[in-house]
Design an enzyme around this catalytic site. Structure first.
Site, PDB file in Angstrom:
ATOM      1  N   HIS A   1       0.847  -1.190   0.000  1.00  0.00           N
ATOM      2  CA  HIS A   1       0.000   0.000   0.000  1.00  0.00           C
ATOM      3  C   HIS A   1       0.874   1.228   0.000  1.00  0.00           C
ATOM      4  O   HIS A   1       1.923   1.254   0.637  1.00  0.00           O
ATOM      5  CB  HIS A   1      -0.937   0.015   1.218  1.00  0.00           C
ATOM      6  CG  HIS A   1      -0.249  -0.307   2.511  1.00  0.00           C
ATOM      7  ND1 HIS A   1       0.049  -1.593   2.876  1.00  0.00           N
ATOM      8  CD2 HIS A   1       0.206   0.486   3.500  1.00  0.00           C
ATOM      9  CE1 HIS A   1       0.653  -1.589   4.042  1.00  0.00           C
ATOM     10  NE2 HIS A   1       0.782  -0.333   4.452  1.00  0.00           N
TER      11      HIS A   1
ATOM     12  N   HIS B   1       1.006   4.962   1.242  1.00  0.00           N
ATOM     13  CA  HIS B   1       0.409   5.980   2.091  1.00  0.00           C
ATOM     14  C   HIS B   1       0.502   7.329   1.384  1.00  0.00           C
ATOM     15  O   HIS B   1       1.543   7.654   0.797  1.00  0.00           O
ATOM     16  CB  HIS B   1       1.202   6.138   3.399  1.00  0.00           C
ATOM     17  CG  HIS B   1       1.150   4.975   4.328  1.00  0.00           C
ATOM     18  ND1 HIS B   1       0.295   4.926   5.398  1.00  0.00           N
ATOM     19  CD2 HIS B   1       1.870   3.821   4.363  1.00  0.00           C
ATOM     20  CE1 HIS B   1       0.499   3.790   6.072  1.00  0.00           C
ATOM     21  NE2 HIS B   1       1.449   3.102   5.460  1.00  0.00           N
TER      22      HIS B   1
HETATM   23  P1  5GP Z   1       1.759  -0.001   7.383  1.00  0.00           P
HETATM   24  O1  5GP Z   1       2.100   0.160   8.840  1.00  0.00           O
HETATM   25  O2  5GP Z   1       1.653  -1.470   7.015  1.00  0.00           O
HETATM   26  O3  5GP Z   1       2.629   0.774   6.456  1.00  0.00           O
HETATM   27  O4  5GP Z   1       0.342   0.673   7.199  1.00  0.00           O
HETATM   28  C1  5GP Z   1      -0.866   0.029   7.453  1.00  0.00           C
HETATM   29  C2  5GP Z   1      -1.912   1.107   7.566  1.00  0.00           C
HETATM   30  O5  5GP Z   1      -3.181   0.498   7.464  1.00  0.00           O
HETATM   31  C3  5GP Z   1      -1.866   1.853   8.896  1.00  0.00           C
HETATM   32  O6  5GP Z   1      -1.697   3.255   8.662  1.00  0.00           O
HETATM   33  C4  5GP Z   1      -3.224   1.524   9.523  1.00  0.00           C
HETATM   34  O7  5GP Z   1      -3.787   2.611  10.241  1.00  0.00           O
HETATM   35  C5  5GP Z   1      -4.062   1.146   8.327  1.00  0.00           C
HETATM   36  N1  5GP Z   1      -5.111   0.187   8.622  1.00  0.00           N
HETATM   37  C6  5GP Z   1      -5.003  -0.950   9.367  1.00  0.00           C
HETATM   38  N2  5GP Z   1      -6.170  -1.610   9.409  1.00  0.00           N
HETATM   39  C7  5GP Z   1      -7.047  -0.871   8.686  1.00  0.00           C
HETATM   40  C8  5GP Z   1      -8.439  -1.054   8.375  1.00  0.00           C
HETATM   41  O8  5GP Z   1      -9.110  -2.011   8.757  1.00  0.00           O
HETATM   42  N3  5GP Z   1      -9.029  -0.084   7.597  1.00  0.00           N
HETATM   43  C9  5GP Z   1      -8.314   0.993   7.135  1.00  0.00           C
HETATM   44  N4  5GP Z   1      -8.989   1.887   6.389  1.00  0.00           N
HETATM   45  N5  5GP Z   1      -7.016   1.189   7.415  1.00  0.00           N
HETATM   46  C10 5GP Z   1      -6.384   0.265   8.174  1.00  0.00           C
END
Ligand code: 5GP
Ligand code: ZN
Length: 112
Positions: free
Chosen positions: A98, A100
């Site tokens: 993903h 951001h």
């Molecule tokens: P990472 O830490 O893997 O780069 O980012 C994962 C992101 O996914 C985090 O910013 C977290 O807040 C978001 N996230 C986790 N679970 C969910 C969810 O169920 N729905 C949404 N919309 N975002 C999520």
């Protein structure tokens, strides 16, 4: 497959979607780190950035272009940040790639 973001793609878990097409979905982050914070993901499951292949080059470009277009739609003309976290030391918590997109506040460098 037990993947949170695949479930969002499938509509099994609700998300505040900003955009969707054949290849990508964009939705607001559930725990926003900025006034604008959304994620752009491929519909195809890819675990980490390390799992991208030559065949994914167009998809990767499409994710980046979607991020740019939506950031501007969300009023981030003054600037924005894109970030992709890879693996534990990169801060990745959801193992479906993903991008951001964060905006509408001053970003700092270096990130933590
Ligand atoms: P990472 O830490 O893997 O780069 O980012 C994962 C992101 O996914 C985090 O910013 C977290 O807040 C978001 N996230 C986790 N679970 C969910 C969810 O169920 N729905 C949404 N919309 N975002 C999520
Ligand atoms: Zn997935």
């Amino acid at each position: 497959m037990d993947c949170l973001f695949c479930k969002i793609v499938a509509g099994d878990i609700p998300a505040r979607k900003l955009y969707e097409d054949e290849h990508v979905v964009a939705f607001h982050d559930i725990s926003p780190a900025a006034p604008v914070h959304f994620l752009v993901i491929p519909k195809k499951h890819i675990n980490t950035l390390n799992d991208l292949t030559e065949d994914d080059k167009a998809l990767a470009g499409h994710i980046l272009f979607t991020a740019q277009r939506l950031a501007l739609e969300q009023g981030c003309e003054a600037g924005f940040r894109v970030a992709m976290n890879c693996n534990p030391q990169g801060g990745q918590t959801v193992y479906h790639i993903h991008m951001h997109v964060l905006g509408q506040r001053q970003m700092q460098w270096p990130p933590g």
